[in-house]
Design a protein around this motif. Structure first.
Motif, PDB file in Angstrom:
ATOM      1  N   GLN A  37       0.806  -1.214   0.000  1.00 40.95           N
ATOM      2  CA  GLN A  37       0.000   0.000   0.000  1.00 40.95           C
ATOM      3  C   GLN A  37       0.847   1.276   0.000  1.00 40.95           C
ATOM      4  OE1 GLN A  37      -3.582   0.479  -0.313  1.00 40.95           O
ATOM      5  NE2 GLN A  37      -3.135  -1.522  -1.159  1.00 40.95           N
ATOM      6  N   GLY A  38       2.095   1.212   0.396  1.00 38.87           N
ATOM      7  CA  GLY A  38       3.063   2.241   0.072  1.00 38.87           C
ATOM      8  C   GLY A  38       2.939   3.596   0.734  1.00 38.87           C
ATOM      9  N   ILE A  39       2.059   3.783   1.710  1.00 39.49           N
ATOM     10  CA  ILE A  39       1.935   5.099   2.339  1.00 39.49           C
ATOM     11  C   ILE A  39       1.657   4.907   3.818  1.00 39.49           C
ATOM     12  CG2 ILE A  39      -0.530   5.280   1.792  1.00 39.49           C
ATOM     13  CD1 ILE A  39      -0.121   8.293   1.481  1.00 39.49           C
ATOM     14  N   ASP A  40       2.360   5.675   4.654  1.00 34.87           N
ATOM     15  CA  ASP A  40       2.107   5.615   6.085  1.00 34.87           C
ATOM     16  C   ASP A  40       1.538   6.955   6.538  1.00 34.87           C
ATOM     17  OD1 ASP A  40       4.257   7.390   6.320  1.00 34.87           O
ATOM     18  OD2 ASP A  40       5.676   5.798   6.794  1.00 34.87           O
ATOM     19  N   ALA A  41       1.239   7.045   7.831  1.00 31.96           N
ATOM     20  CA  ALA A  41       0.584   8.243   8.343  1.00 31.96           C
ATOM     21  C   ALA A  41       1.438   9.487   8.157  1.00 31.96           C
ATOM     22  CB  ALA A  41       0.232   8.047   9.821  1.00 31.96           C
ATOM     23  N   ALA A  42       2.750   9.334   8.295  1.00 30.38           N
ATOM     24  CA  ALA A  42       3.627  10.495   8.138  1.00 30.38           C
ATOM     25  C   ALA A  42       3.576  11.027   6.703  1.00 30.38           C
ATOM     26  CB  ALA A  42       5.055  10.118   8.518  1.00 30.38           C
ATOM     27  N   GLU A  43       3.632  10.109   5.734  1.00 28.40           N
ATOM     28  CA  GLU A  43       3.547  10.533   4.338  1.00 28.40           C
ATOM     29  C   GLU A  43       2.174  11.113   4.030  1.00 28.40           C
ATOM     30  OE1 GLU A  43       4.529   6.707   2.775  1.00 28.40           O
ATOM     31  OE2 GLU A  43       6.525   7.330   2.153  1.00 28.40           O
ATOM     32  N   ALA A  44       1.144  10.544   4.652  1.00 26.73           N
ATOM     33  CA  ALA A  44      -0.210  11.045   4.428  1.00 26.73           C
ATOM     34  C   ALA A  44      -0.363  12.472   4.918  1.00 26.73           C
ATOM     35  CB  ALA A  44      -1.229  10.138   5.125  1.00 26.73           C
ATOM     36  N   GLY A  45       0.443  12.852   5.902  1.00 29.41           N
ATOM     37  CA  GLY A  45       0.380  14.216   6.423  1.00 29.41           C
ATOM     38  C   GLY A  45       0.763  15.265   5.401  1.00 29.41           C
ATOM     39  N   ALA A  46       1.457  14.868   4.335  1.00 20.24           N
ATOM     40  CA  ALA A  46       1.786  15.802   3.256  1.00 20.24           C
ATOM     41  C   ALA A  46       0.608  16.005   2.318  1.00 20.24           C
ATOM     42  CB  ALA A  46       2.994  15.295   2.475  1.00 20.24           C
ATOM     43  N   ILE A  47      -0.410  15.165   2.440  1.00 23.95           N
ATOM     44  CA  ILE A  47      -1.554  15.208   1.525  1.00 23.95           C
ATOM     45  C   ILE A  47      -2.768  15.842   2.188  1.00 23.95           C
ATOM     46  CG2 ILE A  47      -3.111  13.769   0.149  1.00 23.95           C
ATOM     47  CD1 ILE A  47      -0.830  11.714   0.003  1.00 23.95           C
ATOM     48  N   SER A  48      -2.957  15.587   3.480  1.00 24.80           N
ATOM     49  CA  SER A  48      -4.128  16.094   4.187  1.00 24.80           C
ATOM     50  C   SER A  48      -3.693  16.646   5.540  1.00 24.80           C
ATOM     51  CB  SER A  48      -5.164  14.976   4.344  1.00 24.80           C
ATOM     52  OG  SER A  48      -6.365  15.474   4.885  1.00 24.80           O
ATOM     53  N   GLU A  49      -4.678  17.040   6.366  1.00 23.15           N
ATOM     54  CA  GLU A  49      -4.374  17.651   7.662  1.00 23.15           C
ATOM     55  C   GLU A  49      -4.934  16.783   8.790  1.00 23.15           C
ATOM     56  OE1 GLU A  49      -6.518  19.578   5.436  1.00 23.15           O
ATOM     57  OE2 GLU A  49      -4.659  19.944   4.330  1.00 23.15           O
ATOM     58  N   ASN A  50      -4.368  16.977   9.979  1.00 24.10           N
ATOM     59  CA  ASN A  50      -4.833  16.274  11.183  1.00 24.10           C
ATOM     60  C   ASN A  50      -4.875  14.762  10.971  1.00 24.10           C
ATOM     61  OD1 ASN A  50      -5.149  18.817  12.267  1.00 24.10           O
ATOM     62  ND2 ASN A  50      -7.360  18.869  11.995  1.00 24.10           N
ATOM     63  N   VAL A  51      -3.907  14.248  10.237  1.00 24.08           N
ATOM     64  CA  VAL A  51      -3.914  12.838   9.864  1.00 24.08           C
ATOM     65  C   VAL A  51      -3.634  11.964  11.084  1.00 24.08           C
ATOM     66  CG1 VAL A  51      -2.676  11.078   8.536  1.00 24.08           C
ATOM     67  CG2 VAL A  51      -3.275  13.267   7.474  1.00 24.08           C
ATOM     68  N   ILE A  52      -4.445  10.919  11.267  1.00 24.95           N
ATOM     69  CA  ILE A  52      -4.215   9.952  12.341  1.00 24.95           C
ATOM     70  C   ILE A  52      -3.906   8.568  11.782  1.00 24.95           C
ATOM     71  CG2 ILE A  52      -5.658  11.209  13.977  1.00 24.95           C
ATOM     72  CD1 ILE A  52      -7.831   9.043  13.480  1.00 24.95           C
ATOM     73  N   GLY A  53      -4.051   8.403  10.475  1.00 24.71           N
ATOM     74  CA  GLY A  53      -3.794   7.110   9.852  1.00 24.71           C
ATOM     75  C   GLY A  53      -4.241   7.147   8.405  1.00 24.71           C
ATOM     76  N   THR A  54      -4.383   5.992   7.821  1.00 29.18           N
ATOM     77  CA  THR A  54      -4.853   5.892   6.441  1.00 29.18           C
ATOM     78  C   THR A  54      -5.937   4.828   6.360  1.00 29.18           C
ATOM     79  OG1 THR A  54      -3.182   4.242   5.832  1.00 29.18           O
ATOM     80  CG2 THR A  54      -2.613   6.564   5.509  1.00 29.18           C
ATOM     81  N   ILE A  55      -6.707   4.875   5.281  1.00 28.52           N
ATOM     82  CA  ILE A  55      -7.757   3.889   5.052  1.00 28.52           C
ATOM     83  C   ILE A  55      -7.564   3.311   3.660  1.00 28.52           C
ATOM     84  CG2 ILE A  55      -9.378   5.657   4.229  1.00 28.52           C
ATOM     85  CD1 ILE A  55     -11.628   3.954   5.486  1.00 28.52           C
ATOM     86  N   GLU A  56      -7.732   2.019   3.532  1.00 21.96           N
ATOM     87  CA  GLU A  56      -7.476   1.340   2.271  1.00 21.96           C
ATOM     88  C   GLU A  56      -8.779   0.989   1.559  1.00 21.96           C
ATOM     89  OE1 GLU A  56      -5.108  -2.062   3.020  1.00 21.96           O
ATOM     90  OE2 GLU A  56      -3.409  -0.945   3.828  1.00 21.96           O
ATOM     91  N   TYR A  57      -8.734   1.038   0.236  1.00 24.53           N
ATOM     92  CA  TYR A  57      -9.802   0.519  -0.605  1.00 24.53           C
ATOM     93  C   TYR A  57      -9.273  -0.710  -1.339  1.00 24.53           C
ATOM     94  CZ  TYR A  57     -12.855   4.642  -0.267  1.00 24.53           C
ATOM     95  OH  TYR A  57     -13.691   5.624   0.174  1.00 24.53           O
ATOM     96  N   PRO A  58     -10.159  -1.656  -1.655  1.00 30.11           N
ATOM     97  CA  PRO A  58      -9.707  -2.749  -2.531  1.00 30.11           C
ATOM     98  C   PRO A  58      -9.307  -2.177  -3.890  1.00 30.11           C
ATOM     99  CG  PRO A  58     -11.835  -3.253  -1.509  1.00 30.11           C
ATOM    100  CD  PRO A  58     -11.560  -1.805  -1.237  1.00 30.11           C
ATOM    101  N   LEU A  59      -8.176  -2.623  -4.420  1.00 29.05           N
ATOM    102  CA  LEU A  59      -7.727  -2.200  -5.741  1.00 29.05           C
ATOM    103  C   LEU A  59      -7.930  -3.368  -6.691  1.00 29.05           C
ATOM    104  CD1 LEU A  59      -6.317  -0.012  -7.479  1.00 29.05           C
ATOM    105  CD2 LEU A  59      -4.151  -1.125  -6.920  1.00 29.05           C
ATOM    106  N   GLY A  60      -8.904  -3.220  -7.581  1.00 26.40           N
ATOM    107  CA  GLY A  60      -9.214  -4.270  -8.536  1.00 26.40           C
ATOM    108  C   GLY A  60      -8.788  -3.883  -9.943  1.00 26.40           C
ATOM    109  N   ILE A  61      -8.831  -4.837 -10.853  1.00 27.87           N
ATOM    110  CA  ILE A  61      -8.463  -4.610 -12.245  1.00 27.87           C
ATOM    111  C   ILE A  61      -9.630  -5.006 -13.137  1.00 27.87           C
ATOM    112  CG2 ILE A  61      -6.957  -5.289 -14.151  1.00 27.87           C
ATOM    113  CD1 ILE A  61      -5.462  -3.610 -12.204  1.00 27.87           C
ATOM    114  N   ALA A  62     -10.130  -4.046 -13.921  1.00 25.84           N
ATOM    115  CA  ALA A  62     -11.136  -4.356 -14.934  1.00 25.84           C
ATOM    116  C   ALA A  62     -10.420  -4.807 -16.201  1.00 25.84           C
ATOM    117  CB  ALA A  62     -12.007  -3.137 -15.221  1.00 25.84           C
ATOM    118  N   THR A  63     -10.827  -5.942 -16.719  1.00 30.57           N
ATOM    119  CA  THR A  63     -10.190  -6.538 -17.892  1.00 30.57           C
ATOM    120  C   THR A  63     -11.013  -6.280 -19.149  1.00 30.57           C
ATOM    121  OG1 THR A  63     -11.313  -8.628 -17.436  1.00 30.57           O
ATOM    122  CG2 THR A  63      -9.119  -8.341 -16.492  1.00 30.57           C
ATOM    123  N   ASN A  64     -10.494  -6.730 -20.277  1.00 36.75           N
ATOM    124  CA  ASN A  64     -11.188  -6.787 -21.566  1.00 36.75           C
ATOM    125  C   ASN A  64     -11.262  -5.471 -22.324  1.00 36.75           C
ATOM    126  OD1 ASN A  64     -11.823  -9.522 -20.991  1.00 36.75           O
ATOM    127  ND2 ASN A  64     -13.662  -8.897 -19.891  1.00 36.75           N
TER     128      ASN A  64
END
Length: 423
Positions: A37-64
């Motif tokens: 997933q490649g991102i931790d809370a410290a790195e997330a702090g560069a993207i948003s504010e008051n960061v306490i962690g991150t949340i993951e979504y399933p990453l799928g691949i649409a084919t065809n």
């Protein structure tokens, strides 16, 4: 690269990633980022504010998918079941007639500068237009890198609008943002011009910000579906019957905004999932799409017609404010990996992919709605979720889900009963 990968859904995630990596020549670094997933809370702090962690979504691949003659695998990050499957299925139906054809109107964004309490608005409009050349030059001084790469402010327009607070003078900057989403660029230009506009109008300048109704940045996609591709084993309907029902479903959305809202939500299921996967601003895309749908009274963003050969002709047109550089797209390693999988070389190319996925998603949803019903595939996946929530052992999840679907009783208490029965 061939986006037709039968049986991909049957593999476990590790083997599935290996298949995608081989098909797209995905770098090992990108594979590692996807795995971790490649991102931790410290790195997330560069993207948003008051960061306490991150949340993951399933990453799928649409084919065809085949888009403009090229096979594409589509990363989609979404928490809703059936979305990736529906897009993949619709893309498969379009393959025999060449897949999706796309075009874009160019990467132009609009920024607005609002002047109020202007005593002579018509004269102010003329004064602003007289100063257009100098204003464009000042705007472009704010982003020499963008100008160096062929972008920049290319035109200035002035609108006089009636509002509940009186007439306002609105100066519009038309900016070629190249491969960026462009929000920061156009906002900076508007801020720089605000004092000049205030002096020219002798009014009060308040807002100076982009518009998310990006109707100078349209993306279009189309495909043709043979009736035989629409047939399904779950009903006795012919392909021609399903074709006509899809056209009727679209006509329903044309005539009724209550239906159009859900119709367009189906489109955005696909588009938002690609936006999330690539860290593009799905809120801006949503705002622009629904505003565009409402310009002449709210209606569907897609069109379905029958051609002289009896085929279903599908098309979509909507604003698409996406970027491959800048913003948050380069801050999230998984998003960078998703862009690597897509293998697009410009924001225009990415916008075309978004439009194609939105059209495929809508087509897949409508086909299910008018034939076996939306719940058939959706509820089988939902049943698996319920089994997992009931703490079913991994080896029993599929069996418990299948039994609940067969019984048409998909509830956690029934899943718990089946766990006790089968263990």
């Amino acid at each position: 690269m061939d986006s037709r990968i039968p049986g991909l859904y049957k593999l476990d995630p590790e083997d599935r990633l290996s298949e995608i990596a081989e098909a797209t020549e995905l770098s090992q670094e990108a594979q590692n980022k996807i795995t971790t997933q490649g991102i931790d809370a410290a790195e997330a702090g560069a993207i948003s504010e008051n960061v306490i962690g991150t949340i993951e979504y399933p990453l799928g691949i649409a084919t065809n998918f085949v888009i403009n003659g090229q096979d594409k695998l589509i990363p989609m990050a979404i928490e809703e079941t059936s979305v990736v499957a529906a897009a993949s299925n619709a893309a498969r139906m379009a393959r025999s007639t060449g897949g999706f054809r796309t075009q874009t109107s160019g990467p132009y964004m609009i920024s607005q500068i609002q002047a109020t309490e202007v005593d002579t608005p018509r004269a102010a409009k003329i004064d602003i237009l007289d100063a257009k050349e100098n204003l464009i030059e000042l705007a472009n001084e704010q982003d020499p890198v963008l100008v160096k790469h062929g972008g920049g402010c290319e035109d200035i327009e002035v609108q006089l609008i009636e509002t509940p607070r009186g007439k306002m003078v609105i100066t519009r900057l038309i900016v070629n943002v190249q491969d960026a989403m462009g929000g920061n660029a156009v906002n900076t230009m508007a801020e720089a011009l605000a004092p000049e506009i205030e002096q020219l109008t002798q009014g009060n300048v308040s807002l100076r910000i982009l518009s998310n109704l990006a109707d100078r940045r349209l993306a279009r996609a189309s495909c043709t579906i043979e009736p035989s591709e629409l047939e399904t084993e779950d009903t006795d309907l012919s392909g021609e019957d399903i074709r006509d029902r899809i056209i009727d479903a679209w006509a329903f959305a044309v005539g009724d905004p209550y239906r159009a809202a859900t119709h367009n939500k189906g489109i955005m299921n696909g588009i938002d999932a690609v936006a999330t996967a690539t860290y593009n601003d799905w809120r801006a895309i949503e705002a622009g799409a629904h505003a565009y749908a409402a310009v002449d009274g709210y209606g569907p963003l897609t069109t379905y017609e029958g051609d002289s050969d009896g085929n279903l002709v599908c098309s979509i047109e909507l604003p698409m404010q996406v970027g491959t550089i800048g913003g948050a797209t380069q801050l999230q390693p998984v998003a960078k990996a998703a862009l690597e999988i897509l293998d697009v070389d410009s924001a225009n190319g990415l916008a075309g992919v978004f439009a194609a996925v939105g059209l495929a998603q809508n087509l897949g949803g409508l086909r299910a709605l008018v034939s076996e019903g939306i719940q058939s595939g959706h509820m089988s996946l939902h049943a698996k979720n319920i089994a997992i929530q009931a703490n079913a052992p991994e080896h029993l999840v599929d069996e418990i889900a299948a039994r609940m679907v067969a019984e048409e009783v998909i509830r956690q208490d029934r899943a718990e009963e089946l766990i006790d029965e089968l263990q």
